[in-house]
Scaffold this motif. Structure first.
Motif, PDB file in Angstrom:
ATOM      1  N   THR A   1      17.414  17.838  32.249  1.00 21.49           N
ATOM      2  CA  THR A   1      17.389  16.488  31.700  1.00 21.49           C
ATOM      3  C   THR A   1      18.745  16.079  31.144  1.00 21.49           C
ATOM      4  O   THR A   1      19.141  14.919  31.225  1.00 21.49           O
ATOM      5  CB  THR A   1      16.328  16.404  30.582  1.00 21.49           C
ATOM      6  N   ALA A   2      19.447  17.022  30.550  1.00 22.66           N
ATOM      7  CA  ALA A   2      20.742  16.721  29.932  1.00 22.66           C
ATOM      8  C   ALA A   2      21.647  17.931  30.053  1.00 22.66           C
ATOM      9  O   ALA A   2      21.182  19.080  30.032  1.00 22.66           O
ATOM     10  CB  ALA A   2      20.562  16.331  28.468  1.00 22.66           C
ATOM     11  N   ARG A   3      22.927  17.656  30.200  1.00 24.03           N
ATOM     12  CA  ARG A   3      23.898  18.741  30.308  1.00 24.03           C
ATOM     13  C   ARG A   3      25.218  18.261  29.709  1.00 24.03           C
ATOM     14  O   ARG A   3      25.572  17.087  29.815  1.00 24.03           O
ATOM     15  CB  ARG A   3      24.094  19.142  31.771  1.00 24.03           C
ATOM     16  N   GLY A   4      25.957  19.158  29.074  1.00 24.38           N
ATOM     17  CA  GLY A   4      27.256  18.798  28.518  1.00 24.38           C
ATOM     18  C   GLY A   4      28.093  20.029  28.264  1.00 24.38           C
ATOM     19  O   GLY A   4      27.635  21.164  28.423  1.00 24.38           O
ATOM     20  N   THR A   5      29.330  19.819  27.851  1.00 20.17           N
ATOM     21  CA  THR A   5      30.253  20.912  27.576  1.00 20.17           C
ATOM     22  C   THR A   5      30.928  20.678  26.236  1.00 20.17           C
ATOM     23  O   THR A   5      31.310  19.554  25.904  1.00 20.17           O
ATOM     24  CB  THR A   5      31.331  21.013  28.670  1.00 20.17           C
ATOM     25  N   VAL A   6      31.058  21.735  25.464  1.00 12.18           N
ATOM     26  CA  VAL A   6      31.753  21.697  24.188  1.00 12.18           C
ATOM     27  C   VAL A   6      32.622  22.942  24.099  1.00 12.18           C
ATOM     28  O   VAL A   6      32.330  23.961  24.731  1.00 12.18           O
ATOM     29  CB  VAL A   6      30.746  21.618  23.019  1.00 12.18           C
TER      30      VAL A   6
ATOM     31  N   MET B   1      32.253  15.715  -3.771  1.00  8.42           N
ATOM     32  CA  MET B   1      32.726  16.756  -2.862  1.00  8.42           C
ATOM     33  C   MET B   1      32.754  16.207  -1.447  1.00  8.42           C
ATOM     34  O   MET B   1      31.850  15.518  -1.015  1.00  8.42           O
ATOM     35  CB  MET B   1      31.791  17.966  -2.921  1.00  8.42           C
ATOM     36  N   GLN B   2      33.810  16.491  -0.723  1.00 10.13           N
ATOM     37  CA  GLN B   2      33.912  16.020   0.644  1.00 10.13           C
ATOM     38  C   GLN B   2      32.961  16.804   1.544  1.00 10.13           C
ATOM     39  O   GLN B   2      32.562  17.915   1.243  1.00 10.13           O
ATOM     40  CB  GLN B   2      35.353  16.188   1.160  1.00 10.13           C
ATOM     41  N   ARG B   3      32.608  16.169   2.653  1.00 11.63           N
ATOM     42  CA  ARG B   3      31.729  16.842   3.603  1.00 11.63           C
ATOM     43  C   ARG B   3      32.360  18.130   4.091  1.00 11.63           C
ATOM     44  O   ARG B   3      33.518  18.175   4.455  1.00 11.63           O
ATOM     45  CB  ARG B   3      31.450  15.936   4.804  1.00 11.63           C
ATOM     46  N   ALA B   4      31.561  19.191   4.087  1.00 12.99           N
ATOM     47  CA  ALA B   4      32.061  20.470   4.595  1.00 12.99           C
ATOM     48  C   ALA B   4      32.298  20.356   6.088  1.00 12.99           C
ATOM     49  O   ALA B   4      31.454  19.875   6.839  1.00 12.99           O
ATOM     50  CB  ALA B   4      31.053  21.588   4.319  1.00 12.99           C
ATOM     51  N   PRO B   5      33.450  20.776   6.590  1.00 14.45           N
ATOM     52  CA  PRO B   5      33.701  20.698   8.026  1.00 14.45           C
ATOM     53  C   PRO B   5      32.767  21.614   8.788  1.00 14.45           C
ATOM     54  O   PRO B   5      32.283  22.608   8.269  1.00 14.45           O
ATOM     55  CB  PRO B   5      35.157  21.157   8.172  1.00 14.45           C
ATOM     56  N   VAL B   6      32.500  21.270  10.014  1.00 15.70           N
ATOM     57  CA  VAL B   6      31.598  22.069  10.831  1.00 15.70           C
ATOM     58  C   VAL B   6      32.338  22.596  12.039  1.00 15.70           C
ATOM     59  O   VAL B   6      33.490  22.264  12.294  1.00 15.70           O
ATOM     60  CB  VAL B   6      30.386  21.218  11.298  1.00 15.70           C
ATOM     61  N   GLY B   7      31.656  23.437  12.808  1.00 11.42           N
ATOM     62  CA  GLY B   7      32.271  24.007  14.000  1.00 11.42           C
ATOM     63  C   GLY B   7      32.288  22.990  15.122  1.00 11.42           C
ATOM     64  O   GLY B   7      32.133  21.794  14.928  1.00 11.42           O
ATOM     65  N   SER B   8      32.511  23.459  16.335  1.00  4.49           N
ATOM     66  CA  SER B   8      32.526  22.558  17.479  1.00  4.49           C
ATOM     67  C   SER B   8      31.202  21.828  17.553  1.00  4.49           C
ATOM     68  O   SER B   8      30.144  22.431  17.561  1.00  4.49           O
ATOM     69  CB  SER B   8      32.766  23.373  18.754  1.00  4.49           C
ATOM     70  N   TYR B   9      31.247  20.491  17.611  1.00  2.00           N
ATOM     71  CA  TYR B   9      30.053  19.693  17.404  1.00  2.00           C
ATOM     72  C   TYR B   9      30.044  18.546  18.400  1.00  2.00           C
ATOM     73  O   TYR B   9      31.033  17.850  18.556  1.00  2.00           O
ATOM     74  CB  TYR B   9      30.048  19.143  15.980  1.00  2.00           C
ATOM     75  N   LEU B  10      28.924  18.332  19.059  1.00  2.00           N
ATOM     76  CA  LEU B  10      28.827  17.340  20.112  1.00  2.00           C
ATOM     77  C   LEU B  10      27.588  16.497  19.911  1.00  2.00           C
ATOM     78  O   LEU B  10      26.518  17.003  19.648  1.00  2.00           O
ATOM     79  CB  LEU B  10      28.743  18.052  21.469  1.00  2.00           C
ATOM     80  N   CYS B  11      27.749  15.168  19.981  1.00  2.59           N
ATOM     81  CA  CYS B  11      26.607  14.268  19.958  1.00  2.59           C
ATOM     82  C   CYS B  11      26.590  13.498  21.272  1.00  2.59           C
ATOM     83  O   CYS B  11      27.586  12.867  21.634  1.00  2.59           O
ATOM     84  CB  CYS B  11      26.693  13.289  18.788  1.00  2.59           C
ATOM     85  N   VAL B  12      25.489  13.587  21.993  1.00  2.00           N
ATOM     86  CA  VAL B  12      25.407  12.918  23.291  1.00  2.00           C
ATOM     87  C   VAL B  12      24.168  12.046  23.343  1.00  2.00           C
ATOM     88  O   VAL B  12      23.153  12.342  22.724  1.00  2.00           O
ATOM     89  CB  VAL B  12      25.365  13.943  24.444  1.00  2.00           C
ATOM     90  N   THR B  13      24.246  10.970  24.108  1.00  2.00           N
ATOM     91  CA  THR B  13      23.107  10.069  24.237  1.00  2.00           C
ATOM     92  C   THR B  13      22.721   9.792  25.679  1.00  2.00           C
ATOM     93  O   THR B  13      21.780   9.081  25.931  1.00  2.00           O
ATOM     94  CB  THR B  13      23.426   8.726  23.559  1.00  2.00           C
TER      95      THR B  13
END
Length: 585
Positions: free
Chosen positions: A132-137, A1-13
């Motif tokens: 410490t961290a900030r972002g936008t999605v 089974m393929q990976r189920a799609p997810v909603g708006s998703y952000l990975c930050v470092t």
């Protein structure tokens, strides 16, 4: 089974970034048309107040922001109606979640509402003076306006506060915590453990009491976070405490999204997610009762369509609405580490299993070609347990691994017990939805522990709406002559019916005989409670792992109190359980 799609998703470092990566989605289909506790020997009474942000050093500010968001929604403005959440803590990061409602018509599962930029912030203080961290999605209708930020670059074993802002409206703040560094010495870890929260079965007071604690590393939810049934199906109409939405059984993507959204409007559940990182795994009711890889006991293809399509919808909604990182192939089996003290192996026991065997078919039950875990997952678990560096090896298994015989239960209790555990009323010995129905996988895993000298393995379980403290033998018939290879703590349900609910009798009035019979037939069961609702508190130190079993006073009372019913511990290296003199402070 393929990976189920997810909603708006952000990975930050990095600390201050902006990213609007989203995953495309198919069009959203429309919703489906409707179709008193006993006296313990020693007890600790907890009188947590009604769920607010009282546990957080956010005080009135968080409550005010929540009220502001609700008022904004009433005025037709942007709002955060489903709270905030964090999960899957790592030494350098954590996964953040929320759902934004950009306009009144953008209800969960509707597919309506315009895309909206959402800013998230992580701070070292409750006042957000030290961000410490900030972002936008971007929250999009294709993802049901849910957003995730997988924030990295944080300090290990550190508390942080987080919040979201969209269109000038700020969400309530949440508190989270990163895991200790992989090899760092850790004095202790403390986890809340919960399972089986049926909305119509009662109020989620167990979550309120967990939210009120300030000493938890995280909360582990071992499955049945929500239920698929329609109104009055389970429990039946006369026993419904409050009405779930949507009122029909959930089958489509829109249905599952709407049900997740309804659950996350519960005050106690929102408080839990705002207070602690939640580490979640699914069992069957996130899909349908007695789910397996090709179907479910509660799925009728001729009426409800293709099973694969239903599973895909359920998984997509789950990954959109839960603070969980998807693993390989759209599953949730994964591993987290907590310093040099413990690691946590989380299993998916629904996606790869063969159908539950027929009762009485010993050949099928013991068939080595049949599997509960799937070959890849079982090899992954064995390898991880062998290579584990930390002292304690925790395994989240959504169904009981200890062998269990029920055939000696008194006749007057066997009927409701059979209903609860899906066993024949004639008293056949096992619940075949558990590891008892897949004995070759269990034998291979437990033999691996024994033959490789792997010690200090603790299984953490839910599913059956009862509490157990078990020693886990390779062969039950050889116990106690042969040493157990692990221990197992099974927590009861938050609200889902157990024996006294089904019999409609007061707790502890008829279950005593059944509990005695089960213990007599299963000598490795050190203790069980068939009637209570509540949660567990698992405390780990270098010397021992202790589970305090908390029970709530009345699941129908939104202000229910909680008390410790019993405490059991296993000393490091022993693979044995003993009753603890007192709960952890």
């Amino acid at each position: 089974m393929q990976r189920a799609p997810v909603g708006s998703y952000l990975c930050v470092t990095s600390a201050l970034v902006t990213d609007t990566h989203t995953t495309p989605h198919a069009p959203v289909p429309p919703p489906r048309a409707p179709r008193a506790p006993r006296d313990p020997a020693r007890r600790t009474v907890v009188a947590a107040t009604a769920a607010t942000a009282a546990l957080l050093p956010l005080g009135a500010a968080s409550t005010a922001r929540a009220a502001t968001s609700g008022q904004a929604a009433a005025a037709g403005e942007t709002a955060f109606l489903h709270g905030v959440a964090s999960g899957d803590p790592l030494p350098d990061g954590v996964l953040l979640w929320t759902r934004v409602t950009p306009s009144p018509e953008a209800t969960p599962g509707s597919g309506k509402g315009a895309p909206l930029a959402v800013t998230w912030e992580v701070a070292e203080d409750a006042s957000f003076d030290a961000v410490t961290a900030r972002g936008t999605v971007t929250a999009k209708p294709e993802g049901d306006h849910t957003v995730k930020a997988d924030v990295r670059g944080l300090a290990p074993d550190t508390a942080y506060w987080f919040r979201f802002t969209a269109a000038g409206v700020t969400s309530p703040a949440g508190r989270t915590r990163t895991a200790p560094a992989p090899d760092a010495p850790v004095e202790g870890l403390r986890f809340g453990v919960a399972s089986c929260s049926n909305y119509e079965g009662g109020y989620f007071s167990a979550y309120r009491h967990l939210a009120a604690r300030t000493d938890l590393t995280a909360v582990l939810h071992v499955g049945d976070y929500l239920y698929e049934y329609g109104h009055g199906e389970y429990p039946l109409e006369d026993d419904v405490v409050r009405t779930v939405r949507p009122e029909h059984e959930i089958v489509t993507l829109a249905d599952y999204r709407a049900r997740h959204g309804h659950y996350k409007q519960d005050t106690d559940l929102r408080a839990l997610h705002a207070a602690h990182p939640v580490i979640a795994m699914w069992d069957d009711h996130e899909f349908a009762d007695n789910a397996w890889s090709g179907g479910a006991g509660n799925h009728a293809p001729e009426e409800e369509g293709d099973w694969a399509a239903r599973v895909q919808a359920a998984k997509r909604a789950y990954f959109e609405w839960m603070p969980v990182r998807p693993s390989v192939s759209g599953t949730t089996y994964r591993r987290l580490r907590f310093g040099a003290l413990a690691d946590l192996h989380l299993l998916d026991l629904r996606s790869f299993r063969d159908e539950q065997p027929d009762f009485g078919d010993g050949g099928e039950i013991d068939d080595p070609a049949r599997t509960l875990t799937g070959r890849k997952q079982l090899d992954w678990l064995k390898s991880g347990l062998s290579a584990s560096g930390p002292q304690w090896r925790m395994v989240g298994t959504s169904v009981m691994i200890s062998p269990m015989a029920f055939g000696s239960v008194p006749a007057d209790i066997l009927g409701p017990l059979a209903e609860l555990l899906n066993i024949p009323r004639e008293g056949l010995a096992v619940n075949l939805d558990q590891w008892d129905g897949y004995t070759d996988d269990r034998r291979e895993l437990l033999t691996h522990l024994r033959d490789n000298g792997i010690r200090d393995t603790v299984f953490l379980t839910g599913d059956i709406h009862m509490a157990f403290a078990n020693e886990v033998p390779v062969k039950a018939a050889a116990y106690p002559r042969e040493e157990p290879v692990a221990t197992e703590f099974v927590v009861t349900s938050v609200t889902s019916d157990n024996v006294d609910d089904i019999l409609r009798v007061a707790p502890d009035t008829v279950s005593g005989a059944a509990e005695a019979a089960i213990r007599a037939a299963n000598r490795h069961v050190r203790w069980l409670d068939m009637d209570s609702h509540g949660f567990g508190l698992l405390d780990l130190t270098a010397e021992r792992a202790q589970m305090d079993y908390y029970v709530i006073s009345d699941k129908k009372d939104p202000q229910a109190t909680a008390e410790v019913r019993r405490s059991y511990r296993t000393l490091s290296g022993s693979q044995r359980l003993e009753r603890a003199d007192q709960p952890v402070p």
